[in-house]
Write a protein that holds these residues in place. Structure first.
Motif, PDB file in Angstrom:
ATOM      1  N   ALA A   1      45.131  39.418  23.454  1.00  0.00           N
ATOM      2  CA  ALA A   1      44.001  38.601  23.003  1.00  0.00           C
ATOM      3  C   ALA A   1      44.443  37.388  22.199  1.00  0.00           C
ATOM      4  O   ALA A   1      43.651  36.460  21.992  1.00  0.00           O
TER       5      ALA A   1
ATOM      6  N   ASP B   1      40.608  34.681  25.798  1.00  0.00           N
ATOM      7  CA  ASP B   1      39.265  34.832  25.250  1.00  0.00           C
ATOM      8  C   ASP B   1      38.684  36.201  25.571  1.00  0.00           C
ATOM      9  O   ASP B   1      37.852  36.726  24.832  1.00  0.00           O
ATOM     10  N   LEU B   2      39.127  36.768  26.694  1.00  0.00           N
ATOM     11  CA  LEU B   2      38.685  38.086  27.126  1.00  0.00           C
ATOM     12  C   LEU B   2      39.867  38.820  27.733  1.00  0.00           C
ATOM     13  O   LEU B   2      40.544  38.288  28.618  1.00  0.00           O
TER      14      LEU B   2
ATOM     15  N   ARG C   1      37.796  46.661  26.871  1.00  0.00           N
ATOM     16  CA  ARG C   1      38.094  45.234  26.838  1.00  0.00           C
ATOM     17  C   ARG C   1      37.951  44.649  25.450  1.00  0.00           C
ATOM     18  O   ARG C   1      37.303  45.235  24.581  1.00  0.00           O
TER      19      ARG C   1
ATOM     20  N   PHE D   1      36.961  41.050  23.394  1.00  0.00           N
ATOM     21  CA  PHE D   1      36.381  39.707  23.402  1.00  0.00           C
ATOM     22  C   PHE D   1      36.702  38.991  22.096  1.00  0.00           C
ATOM     23  O   PHE D   1      36.662  39.609  21.021  1.00  0.00           O
TER      24      PHE D   1
ATOM     25  N   LEU E   1      32.240  35.398  23.043  1.00  0.00           N
ATOM     26  CA  LEU E   1      30.985  36.128  23.239  1.00  0.00           C
ATOM     27  C   LEU E   1      29.778  35.240  22.954  1.00  0.00           C
ATOM     28  O   LEU E   1      28.758  35.324  23.647  1.00  0.00           O
TER      29      LEU E   1
ATOM     30  N   ALA F   1      32.140  39.720  32.641  1.00  0.00           N
ATOM     31  CA  ALA F   1      33.391  39.157  33.155  1.00  0.00           C
ATOM     32  C   ALA F   1      33.122  37.913  34.008  1.00  0.00           C
ATOM     33  O   ALA F   1      33.827  36.912  33.921  1.00  0.00           O
TER      34      ALA F   1
ATOM     35  N   ALA G   1      32.274  34.974  31.888  1.00  0.00           N
ATOM     36  CA  ALA G   1      33.477  34.428  31.271  1.00  0.00           C
ATOM     37  C   ALA G   1      34.257  33.553  32.244  1.00  0.00           C
ATOM     38  O   ALA G   1      34.721  32.460  31.898  1.00  0.00           O
TER      39      ALA G   1
ATOM     40  N   VAL H   1      40.814  34.603  30.830  1.00  0.00           N
ATOM     41  CA  VAL H   1      40.642  36.037  31.063  1.00  0.00           C
ATOM     42  C   VAL H   1      41.969  36.631  31.532  1.00  0.00           C
ATOM     43  O   VAL H   1      42.566  36.137  32.490  1.00  0.00           O
TER      44      VAL H   1
END
Length: 247
Positions: free
Chosen positions: A106, A110-111, A157, A159, A164, A184, A187, A194
């Motif tokens: 992370a 971002d995800l 997961r 975030f 978010l 997902a 995103a 991602v």
């Protein structure tokens, strides 16, 4: 960092899930979002929270679905300015000991999706029908939406809070598999970074799965609708380019 764990009748597993999470990532806060579990899950977490100021409980009036539970949990966390928010199941299928790897990833994303279907990921003790359904669902997701994500349906997961906020999660009405795909997909469409990190998914040993035919049907219908809308947008963009920018 906030780990959001939705629960409905997880009295047999929730205490262990919290303990493992607090041991794996001691600085993490845990928010259990309980939908008035008849088996007393919420009361168990209340007792734990009295002894541990890193554990919190959000009691809801009744069973409203996985997606709604996560939306409520995310709202609680964003309102308190947590920088990282984690999705994790209470049933032991997600291994808290793998959280440090997801958190490390992370730093560059971002995800972060905990993925069963990238190299190094695996599934343990799952009935072959469940695994086949999961793999088929992810294949259909890639074909319908044109993504490269190998495991868009997984629920382990991380975030970033700022990410978010960009996804407008309050408007997400999907449940189950479809909720995970929805976030997902949002995103990806928003241009966020991602990353998929391999995880080991273990079939629950106690309690009952909440997966049913209604959730599967919802996922298929919504994915088909999203895929059709996506292809229409692509076609319009192509026509627009051929017409010199005019749609």
């Amino acid at each position: 960092m906030l780990v959001v764990i939705p629960t409905y009748n997880e009295a047999l597993t929730i205490a262990k899930a919290i303990d493992r999470t607090r041991s794996a990532v001691p600085h993490a806060h845990v928010l259990v979002v309980d939908d008035a579990s008849p088996d007393g899950t919420g009361a168990i977490v209340d007792e734990i929270a009295e002894l541990d100021d890193h554990v919190h409980v959000l009691h809801r009036a009744g069973k409203q679905g996985l997606g709604a539970a996560y939306v409520a949990g995310f709202g609680w966390g964003l309102g308190r300015d947590y920088e990282l928010l984690v999705e994790m199941d209470a049933d032991g299928s997600h291994q808290p000991e793998e959280l440090p790897r997801l958190l490390h990833a992370a730093e560059q994303a971002d995800l972060v999706l905990g993925s069963r279907y990238v190299p190094g990921g695996r599934v343990v003790n799952w009935p072959w029908r469940r695994e086949a359904l999961s793999r088929l669902g992810n294949t259909y997701t890639r074909l319908a939406l044109g993504t490269t994500l190998r495991d868009a349906t997984g629920g382990f997961r991380v975030f970033r809070g700022d990410a978010l906020r960009q996804l407008d999660v309050d408007t997400v009405a999907s449940q189950g598999y479809c909720f995970q795909v929805d976030l997902a997909w949002r995103a990806v469409r928003a241009g966020l970074r991602v990353i998929e990190v391999p995880i080991t998914f273990v079939e629950r040993e106690q309690g009952e799965s909440k997966m049913d035919g209604t959730i599967v049907r919802e996922a298929f219908l919504r994915l088909t609708q999203w895929g059709a809308a996506h292809r229409v947008r692509q076609l319009r963009a192509l026509v627009g380019r051929r017409n010199g920018g005019q749609p």
